[in-house]
Design an enzyme around this catalytic site. Structure first.
Site, PDB file in Angstrom:
ATOM      1  N   GLU A 190       0.835  -1.192   0.000  1.00  0.00           N
ATOM      2  CA  GLU A 190       0.000   0.000   0.000  1.00  0.00           C
ATOM      3  C   GLU A 190       0.876   1.249   0.000  1.00  0.00           C
ATOM      4  O   GLU A 190       1.959   1.274   0.587  1.00  0.00           O
ATOM      5  CB  GLU A 190      -0.911   0.002   1.227  1.00  0.00           C
ATOM      6  CG  GLU A 190      -1.940  -1.119   1.187  1.00  0.00           C
ATOM      7  CD  GLU A 190      -2.840  -1.154   2.413  1.00  0.00           C
ATOM      8  OE1 GLU A 190      -3.977  -1.624   2.262  1.00  0.00           O
ATOM      9  OE2 GLU A 190      -2.417  -0.730   3.495  1.00  0.00           O
TER      10      GLU A 190
ATOM     11  N   CYS B 124       6.814  -6.450   7.474  1.00  0.00           N
ATOM     12  CA  CYS B 124       7.922  -5.846   8.216  1.00  0.00           C
ATOM     13  C   CYS B 124       8.359  -6.807   9.312  1.00  0.00           C
ATOM     14  O   CYS B 124       7.528  -7.460   9.940  1.00  0.00           O
ATOM     15  CB  CYS B 124       7.477  -4.514   8.829  1.00  0.00           C
ATOM     16  SG  CYS B 124       8.801  -3.636   9.704  1.00  0.00           S
TER      17      CYS B 124
ATOM     18  N   CYS C 117       6.800  -3.948  15.680  1.00  0.00           N
ATOM     19  CA  CYS C 117       6.299  -2.933  16.620  1.00  0.00           C
ATOM     20  C   CYS C 117       4.849  -3.240  16.970  1.00  0.00           C
ATOM     21  O   CYS C 117       4.010  -3.443  16.083  1.00  0.00           O
ATOM     22  CB  CYS C 117       6.421  -1.544  15.998  1.00  0.00           C
ATOM     23  SG  CYS C 117       8.126  -1.074  15.619  1.00  0.00           S
TER      24      CYS C 117
ATOM     25  N   CYS D 240       1.776  -1.203  15.513  1.00  0.00           N
ATOM     26  CA  CYS D 240       1.734  -0.996  14.066  1.00  0.00           C
ATOM     27  C   CYS D 240       1.109  -2.195  13.369  1.00  0.00           C
ATOM     28  O   CYS D 240       1.535  -3.340  13.584  1.00  0.00           O
ATOM     29  CB  CYS D 240       3.150  -0.761  13.533  1.00  0.00           C
ATOM     30  SG  CYS D 240       3.241  -0.519  11.744  1.00  0.00           S
TER      31      CYS D 240
ATOM     32  N   GLU E 254      10.561  -1.566   7.011  1.00  0.00           N
ATOM     33  CA  GLU E 254      11.652  -0.760   7.568  1.00  0.00           C
ATOM     34  C   GLU E 254      12.601  -0.419   6.419  1.00  0.00           C
ATOM     35  O   GLU E 254      13.325  -1.282   5.909  1.00  0.00           O
ATOM     36  CB  GLU E 254      12.382  -1.543   8.662  1.00  0.00           C
ATOM     37  CG  GLU E 254      13.762  -1.043   9.040  1.00  0.00           C
ATOM     38  CD  GLU E 254      13.814   0.428   9.447  1.00  0.00           C
ATOM     39  OE1 GLU E 254      14.570   1.189   8.805  1.00  0.00           O
ATOM     40  OE2 GLU E 254      13.098   0.815  10.388  1.00  0.00           O
TER      41      GLU E 254
ATOM     42  N   SER F 281      11.874   6.733  14.469  1.00  0.00           N
ATOM     43  CA  SER F 281      10.730   6.296  15.271  1.00  0.00           C
ATOM     44  C   SER F 281      11.240   5.918  16.658  1.00  0.00           C
ATOM     45  O   SER F 281      11.612   4.772  16.903  1.00  0.00           O
ATOM     46  CB  SER F 281      10.050   5.093  14.585  1.00  0.00           C
ATOM     47  OG  SER F 281       9.512   5.474  13.345  1.00  0.00           O
ATOM     48  N   LEU F 282      11.258   6.885  17.552  1.00  0.00           N
ATOM     49  CA  LEU F 282      11.829   6.680  18.884  1.00  0.00           C
ATOM     50  C   LEU F 282      10.806   6.051  19.827  1.00  0.00           C
ATOM     51  O   LEU F 282      11.034   5.006  20.418  1.00  0.00           O
ATOM     52  CB  LEU F 282      12.333   8.008  19.425  1.00  0.00           C
ATOM     53  CG  LEU F 282      13.258   7.938  20.628  1.00  0.00           C
ATOM     54  CD1 LEU F 282      14.538   7.190  20.297  1.00  0.00           C
ATOM     55  CD2 LEU F 282      13.585   9.345  21.128  1.00  0.00           C
ATOM     56  N   HIS F 283       9.689   6.738  20.013  1.00  0.00           N
ATOM     57  CA  HIS F 283       8.501   6.223  20.704  1.00  0.00           C
ATOM     58  C   HIS F 283       8.664   5.955  22.191  1.00  0.00           C
ATOM     59  O   HIS F 283       7.668   5.626  22.867  1.00  0.00           O
ATOM     60  CB  HIS F 283       7.969   4.968  20.017  1.00  0.00           C
ATOM     61  CG  HIS F 283       7.631   5.168  18.572  1.00  0.00           C
ATOM     62  ND1 HIS F 283       6.958   6.282  18.113  1.00  0.00           N
ATOM     63  CD2 HIS F 283       7.906   4.412  17.474  1.00  0.00           C
ATOM     64  CE1 HIS F 283       6.818   6.196  16.801  1.00  0.00           C
ATOM     65  NE2 HIS F 283       7.390   5.089  16.393  1.00  0.00           N
TER      66      HIS F 283
ATOM     67  N   ASN G 132      -3.246   5.333  16.307  1.00  0.00           N
ATOM     68  CA  ASN G 132      -4.380   4.949  15.473  1.00  0.00           C
ATOM     69  C   ASN G 132      -4.763   3.508  15.767  1.00  0.00           C
ATOM     70  O   ASN G 132      -3.908   2.626  15.757  1.00  0.00           O
ATOM     71  CB  ASN G 132      -4.011   5.082  13.985  1.00  0.00           C
ATOM     72  CG  ASN G 132      -3.810   6.523  13.585  1.00  0.00           C
ATOM     73  OD1 ASN G 132      -4.700   7.339  13.765  1.00  0.00           O
ATOM     74  ND2 ASN G 132      -2.642   6.842  13.072  1.00  0.00           N
TER      75      ASN G 132
ATOM     76  N   CYS H 146      -1.067   6.698  10.010  1.00  0.00           N
ATOM     77  CA  CYS H 146       0.178   6.152  10.531  1.00  0.00           C
ATOM     78  C   CYS H 146      -0.077   4.886  11.340  1.00  0.00           C
ATOM     79  O   CYS H 146      -0.916   4.865  12.234  1.00  0.00           O
ATOM     80  CB  CYS H 146       0.864   7.201  11.409  1.00  0.00           C
ATOM     81  SG  CYS H 146       2.429   6.665  12.093  1.00  0.00           S
TER      82      CYS H 146
END
Length: 372
Positions: A91, A125, A129, A132, A171, A224-226, A300, A345
């Site tokens: 996508e 991926c 995560c 995600c 990634e 992407s620390l998060h 999300n 996201c």
């Protein structure tokens, strides 16, 4: 035999050189394919005779097809479902902005309408995560250079793309060679995008970050620390165990020293996980010696069984206030786009419903077929 995409640049150049054909004709071929992705090679005039037999035997204008496009209700987001030659799907998302809306520094914003394309670099991926949706697919395969660039080709027939963000499925730095070649294509003829309009997002692949500026100068890097501490990162981002926070920060300091560019920090706001004042203070201290822009991202939903909840608006605002006022770190809150089509996201995942739609619908071959 397996035909290659004409946008697999290194393969095309190698074949031309081996056949004694001047590679200077390659940009002309790309330009013609952009104008008409369904063209026959014989329709491209002025090529050496040997080029036609080579192209017919080894290359196709596009190796992927655009099977469906979903538009958000507010018409600012479009999600493209692209079928690869392997039969797999990825996508890509077009996000439309008007930079004239609102104010900046008390003055009307300059600019005008622009479109950003969110590009995928892998099928699935392997980072896993937990917040995600793409990670739920697992890792399937890397995309070739051509398959990455073709997302831009498909999107360009729908909207005039000015910015690229590698924030789609996968990634990017785990598909390093194809990523580098694809971006080099995007920044030269016939696309001619500025490197400053391209952003690569990574969970923090340290060894790849260490060579990124040399291979792709002037690019924007987003991390992407998060989470501001290693244990929380490992809880929500299992791959972080391979890239300790201390080594990641060393890599970012070196990257900034070499590039002299801001680094974008992505931070997803998860209620009760990484969004309290302590974490805001820890994040501020972690980043205060870097020149960064922190982008706070509302979580999300990725299904009714998700273990996470979105942080309240009040929490997000207070988190932003701490970073801004105590640490003088520029901090923004991402405006979410495309949630109603699962194009926001963290929501990109090829579902069984997507696959059914793709296999039951004739491939879209012309802009009129999109039926705005």
């Amino acid at each position: 035999m397996a035909y290659r995409s004409i946008f697999d640049a290194s393969a095309l150049r190698t074949e031309f050189e081996n056949a004694g054909i001047n590679p200077q004709f390659i940009p002309l071929i790309w330009k013609k394919v952009l104008q008409n992705p369904n063209c026959k090679w014989e329709e491209i005039l002025s090529l050496p005779a040997a080029a036609y037999s080579l192209l017919n035997s080894k290359f196709v204008p596009l190796s992927s097809t655009l099977h469906s496009v979903a538009h958000s209700t507010d018409a600012v987001t479009s999600k493209l479902l692209v079928k690869l030659k392997s039969g797999a799907f990825v996508e890509a998302v077009i996000m439309r902005y008007d930079s004239r809306k609102g104010q900046y520094d008390g003055k009307p914003r300059p600019g005008g309408p622009r479109s950003t394309l969110c590009v995928s670099s892998q099928v699935g991926c392997k980072m896993g995560c937990k917040f995600c949706a793409t990670g739920s697919m697992g890792f399937k395969s890397n995309l070739s250079t051509g398959e990455i660039v073709e997302q831009l080709v498909h999107a360009s027939r729908i909207s005039n793309i000015r910015n690229i963000v590698f924030m789609g499925m996968g990634e990017p730095l785990n598909n390093y060679s194809a990523l580098v070649e694809a971006i080099r294509m995007m920044t030269t003829f016939p696309f001619q995008l500025s490197p400053k309009k391209i952003t690569v997002s990574t969970v923090g692949i340290v060894h790849a970050i260490n060579k990124l500026h040399h291979d792709l100068p002037n690019l924007n890097l987003a991390v992407s620390l998060h989470a501001p501490v290693q244990d929380i990162r490992c809880q929500i981002m299992p791959a972080a165990r391979a890239f300790p926070l201390e080594k990641l920060m060393d890599a970012l300091h070196l990257y900034q020293k070499n590039s002299q560019q801001k680094i974008f920090i992505e931070y997803i706001m998860l209620d009760g996980v990484n969004d309290d004042e302590l974490q805001a203070q820890q994040l501020g201290k972690l980043l205060e010696t870097l020149e960064v822009v922190v982008n706070l991202i509302p979580f999300n939903p990725i299904g009714s069984t998700s273990q996470f909840r979105t942080s309240s608006e009040a929490k997000v605002k207070y988190f932003q206030k701490v970073l801004r006022e105590k640490y003088n770190i520029r901090t923004t809150v991402r405006k979410e786009m495309g949630q109603d089509i699962n194009g926001a996201c963290g929501q990109l995942v090829v579902s069984e419903q997507d696959k059914l739609l793709a296999t039951s619908t004739a491939p879209l071959t012309d802009i009129e077929d999109l039926r705005f």
